[in-house]
Design an enzyme around this catalytic site. Structure first.
Site, PDB file in Angstrom:
ATOM      1  N   HIS A 186      49.880  38.226  42.863  1.00 61.44           N
ATOM      2  CA  HIS A 186      48.572  38.735  43.284  1.00 61.44           C
ATOM      3  C   HIS A 186      48.586  40.193  43.959  1.00 61.44           C
ATOM      4  O   HIS A 186      49.658  40.573  44.494  1.00 61.44           O
ATOM      5  CB  HIS A 186      48.112  37.753  44.576  1.00 61.44           C
ATOM      6  CG  HIS A 186      46.640  37.965  44.799  1.00 61.44           C
ATOM      7  ND1 HIS A 186      46.007  38.819  45.625  1.00 61.44           N
ATOM      8  CD2 HIS A 186      45.580  37.107  44.298  1.00 61.44           C
ATOM      9  CE1 HIS A 186      44.944  38.529  45.649  1.00 61.44           C
ATOM     10  NE2 HIS A 186      44.445  37.689  44.999  1.00 61.44           N
ATOM     11  N   ASP A 200      44.259  30.631  40.788  1.00 59.56           N
ATOM     12  CA  ASP A 200      43.945  30.083  39.306  1.00 59.56           C
ATOM     13  C   ASP A 200      45.237  29.060  38.692  1.00 59.56           C
ATOM     14  O   ASP A 200      44.976  28.648  37.721  1.00 59.56           O
ATOM     15  CB  ASP A 200      43.910  31.422  38.281  1.00 59.56           C
ATOM     16  CG  ASP A 200      42.758  32.135  38.678  1.00 59.56           C
ATOM     17  OD1 ASP A 200      41.779  31.550  38.747  1.00 59.56           O
ATOM     18  OD2 ASP A 200      43.007  33.508  38.943  1.00 59.56           O
TER      19      ASP A 200
HETATM   20  N1  COA Z   1      54.321  37.037  35.782  1.00 65.46           N
HETATM   21  C1  COA Z   1      55.499  37.685  35.470  1.00 65.46           C
HETATM   22  N2  COA Z   1      55.663  38.975  36.393  1.00 65.46           N
HETATM   23  C2  COA Z   1      54.688  39.303  37.026  1.00 65.46           C
HETATM   24  C3  COA Z   1      53.709  38.584  37.432  1.00 65.46           C
HETATM   25  C4  COA Z   1      53.303  37.346  36.623  1.00 65.46           C
HETATM   26  N3  COA Z   1      52.200  36.816  36.786  1.00 65.46           N
HETATM   27  N4  COA Z   1      52.861  39.269  38.412  1.00 65.46           N
HETATM   28  C5  COA Z   1      53.444  40.462  38.796  1.00 65.46           C
HETATM   29  N5  COA Z   1      54.565  40.431  37.940  1.00 65.46           N
HETATM   30  C6  COA Z   1      55.787  41.523  38.020  1.00 65.46           C
HETATM   31  C7  COA Z   1      55.318  42.751  37.125  1.00 65.46           C
HETATM   32  O1  COA Z   1      55.892  42.381  35.790  1.00 65.46           O
HETATM   33  C8  COA Z   1      55.932  43.829  37.894  1.00 65.46           C
HETATM   34  O2  COA Z   1      57.322  43.631  37.862  1.00 65.46           O
HETATM   35  P1  COA Z   1      58.231  44.900  37.670  1.00 65.46           P
HETATM   36  O3  COA Z   1      58.177  45.661  38.825  1.00 65.46           O
HETATM   37  O4  COA Z   1      59.694  44.645  37.275  1.00 65.46           O
HETATM   38  O5  COA Z   1      57.512  45.716  36.409  1.00 65.46           O
HETATM   39  C9  COA Z   1      55.611  43.685  39.537  1.00 65.46           C
HETATM   40  O6  COA Z   1      55.726  41.779  39.575  1.00 65.46           O
HETATM   41  C10 COA Z   1      54.546  44.038  40.047  1.00 65.46           C
HETATM   42  O7  COA Z   1      53.339  43.635  39.155  1.00 65.46           O
HETATM   43  P2  COA Z   1      51.858  44.265  39.071  1.00 65.46           P
HETATM   44  O8  COA Z   1      51.325  43.817  37.751  1.00 65.46           O
HETATM   45  O9  COA Z   1      52.285  45.780  39.044  1.00 65.46           O
HETATM   46  O10 COA Z   1      51.371  43.809  40.245  1.00 65.46           O
HETATM   47  P3  COA Z   1      49.746  43.862  40.712  1.00 65.46           P
HETATM   48  O11 COA Z   1      49.676  43.860  42.120  1.00 65.46           O
HETATM   49  O12 COA Z   1      49.088  45.040  40.134  1.00 65.46           O
HETATM   50  O13 COA Z   1      49.446  42.834  39.953  1.00 65.46           O
HETATM   51  C11 COA Z   1      48.094  40.768  39.198  1.00 65.46           C
HETATM   52  C12 COA Z   1      48.724  41.578  40.312  1.00 65.46           C
HETATM   53  C13 COA Z   1      47.345  39.633  39.611  1.00 65.46           C
HETATM   54  C14 COA Z   1      47.015  41.464  38.026  1.00 65.46           C
HETATM   55  C15 COA Z   1      49.310  40.043  38.536  1.00 65.46           C
HETATM   56  O14 COA Z   1      50.237  39.523  39.267  1.00 65.46           O
HETATM   57  C16 COA Z   1      49.260  39.447  37.386  1.00 65.46           C
HETATM   58  O15 COA Z   1      48.800  39.866  36.142  1.00 65.46           O
HETATM   59  N6  COA Z   1      49.016  38.103  37.312  1.00 65.46           N
HETATM   60  C17 COA Z   1      48.987  37.033  36.460  1.00 65.46           C
HETATM   61  C18 COA Z   1      47.329  37.261  36.110  1.00 65.46           C
HETATM   62  C19 COA Z   1      46.848  36.236  37.131  1.00 65.46           C
HETATM   63  O16 COA Z   1      47.196  35.209  37.517  1.00 65.46           O
HETATM   64  N7  COA Z   1      45.623  36.804  37.590  1.00 65.46           N
HETATM   65  C20 COA Z   1      44.705  36.178  38.658  1.00 65.46           C
HETATM   66  C21 COA Z   1      44.980  36.872  39.987  1.00 65.46           C
HETATM   67  S1  COA Z   1      43.988  36.051  41.117  1.00 65.46           S
END
Ligand code: COA
Length: 382
Positions: free
Chosen positions: A267, A318
């Site tokens: 998140h 979710d």
């Molecule tokens: N699965 C695997 N790795 C994940 C992950 C996931 N669901 N969410 C984050 N990570 C990892 C990233 O790969 C990254 O790793 P790294 O630093 O080694 O590259 C790190 O955690 C940070 O991720 P990032 O995407 O930059 O964090 P964010 O704060 O921008 O992302 C989300 C938030 C929600 C977009 C992200 O967690 C995600 O894509 N989740 C899956 C989609 C989802 O469930 N969305 C609903 C949100 S309510």
């Protein structure tokens, strides 16, 4: 040759993380503590004691309603459940294979033509439109599903609340009380979440003084992406792909080694368990037990355990909603539209708040492109 821009005048924060872009009383997320409040009330109290209709009133009015006010809101909502026949006719012309979230987006945009007060942004008229939209979302989503299955939409029952009415219109029969309650609480849990991507989108559009239909149409588009509301459908697709509990470990480890994101985890704000997931985990279990199949709940627990161990990541809203809805027999591609059936309450609350003290939202971009290039006529370009 392109000259690199001088970028000393601006600095960016990727994805606007940590940037405060609006003042709001509507909801607050404490990512460290895993806390969510709506207008001052903790989400756990609301999930335990409130109803979706009461939460709608709370989000729009900054306070809980009296019994008389709640009755009035329920009456106002139920009087708006039905859709204009023109919109149903329009929906009948959409391709059968259209994604229901896109059908919702296009239909909401069309609803504007049939609301004589759509362009009136006064608080009174905007609340009236917010009531119409909130009342009509369940009718739109269930009509979209029935039309693509070659069935006639079910006429809404004004005696039912939004949750029970949704399940009734989806299936054509009244839901059991326990299911309707679970669905009602799921709607409470998804109702608002501070400046998430779709809510921010709604506020940006409203900030131009475009009408509510425009703001909400844009918000639905933002919600549909897999990184936002689209995640719940993909969670269930993943669980089905895993197939059996014993495959979970190898599936997740392969996905992580291929640097794939596991839907329903992580998140932008929470650094601990999303408080909404706590309730949904219980529902995933109870709906599984009721249906005599706890396989998807157990698989979800296993995936959560692996993700905690391997990545230190927790389930978000979710994750457990997916197996909950699956056990309620809801088609996978309706999970994101259901998110919208709830979030319309928060989107409209934010738009009302934006209109009440509007300032055009217009940030700057850090320019990192070329400067001072000489224009070369097309005949001289190689
Ligand atoms: N699965 C695997 N790795 C994940 C992950 C996931 N669901 N969410 C984050 N990570 C990892 C990233 O790969 C990254 O790793 P790294 O630093 O080694 O590259 C790190 O955690 C940070 O991720 P990032 O995407 O930059 O964090 P964010 O704060 O921008 O992302 C989300 C938030 C929600 C977009 C992200 O967690 C995600 O894509 N989740 C899956 C989609 C989802 O469930 N969305 C609903 C949100 S309510």
């Amino acid at each position: 040759m392109a000259e690199k821009a001088n970028s000393t005048t601006a600095s960016t924060t990727a994805g606007l993380r940590g940037v405060t872009a609006a003042s709001s009383t509507i909801s607050d997320v404490n990512g460290e503590k895993g806390e969510l409040i709506y207008q001052g009330y903790n989400i756990h109290d609301l999930a335990q004691h409130s109803t979706f209709e009461e939460v709608i009133f709370l989000l729009w009015n900054k306070r809980l309603p009296t019994a008389v006010e709640l009755d009035q809101l329920k009456r106002d909502l139920s009087q708006c459940y039905a859709l204009p026949s023109e919109v149903i006719e329009l929906m009948q012309r959409f391709p059968r294979e259209a994604d229901p979230i896109d059908v919702l987006r296009t239909s909401v945009s069309a609803l504007e033509f049939y609301d004589p007060y759509a362009r009136d942004l006064s608080r009174e008229a905007a609340v009236r439109t917010a009531i119409r939209l909130t009342a009509q979302f369940p009718t739109l989503v269930t009509a979209a599903d029935r039309i693509r299955r070659g069935l006639d939409p079910i006429t809404p029952d004004p005696k039912l609340n939004i949750a029970a009415n949704f399940l009734f219109m989806l299936r054509g029969e009244r839901p059991l009380a326990e299911e309707a309650h679970v669905f009602d609480v799921a709607l409470i849990l998804h109702a608002d979440h501070e400046l998430n991507a779709s809510t921010f989108t709604a506020r940006v559009v409203a900030g131009t003084l475009a009408d509510l239909y425009g703001a909400i149409t844009a918000a639905i588009a933002a919600l549909s992406g897999p990184l936002h509301g689209g995640a719940n459908t993909n969670v269930m697709r993943m669980l089905l792909e895993i197939g059996e509990l014993e495959n979970a470990e190898s599936y997740i480890s392969r996905a992580l080694s291929e640097k794939r994101k596991i839907m329903g985890f992580g998140h932008a704000v929470y650094r601990t368990e999303d408080p909404r997931a706590t309730h949904l985990r219980g529902f995933s279990r109870s709906m599984g037990e009721r249906g005599g199949d706890t396989k998807w709940h157990e698989m979800s627990l296993k995936v959560a355990e692996i993700m905690r161990r391997e990545k230190g990541l927790y389930p978000n809203v979710d994750f457990f909603s997916a197996s909950t809805y699956y056990m309620m027999g809801i088609p996978l591609d309706l999970y994101t539209p259901i998110f919208a059936v709830s979030r319309i309450s928060g989107w409209t609350a934010h738009v009302l708040e934006q209109y009440a003290d509007n300032k055009l939202i217009r940030p700057r971009a850090e320019y990192v492109g070329a400067r001072d290039l000489r224009y070369v006529p097309i005949s001289e370009r190689t």
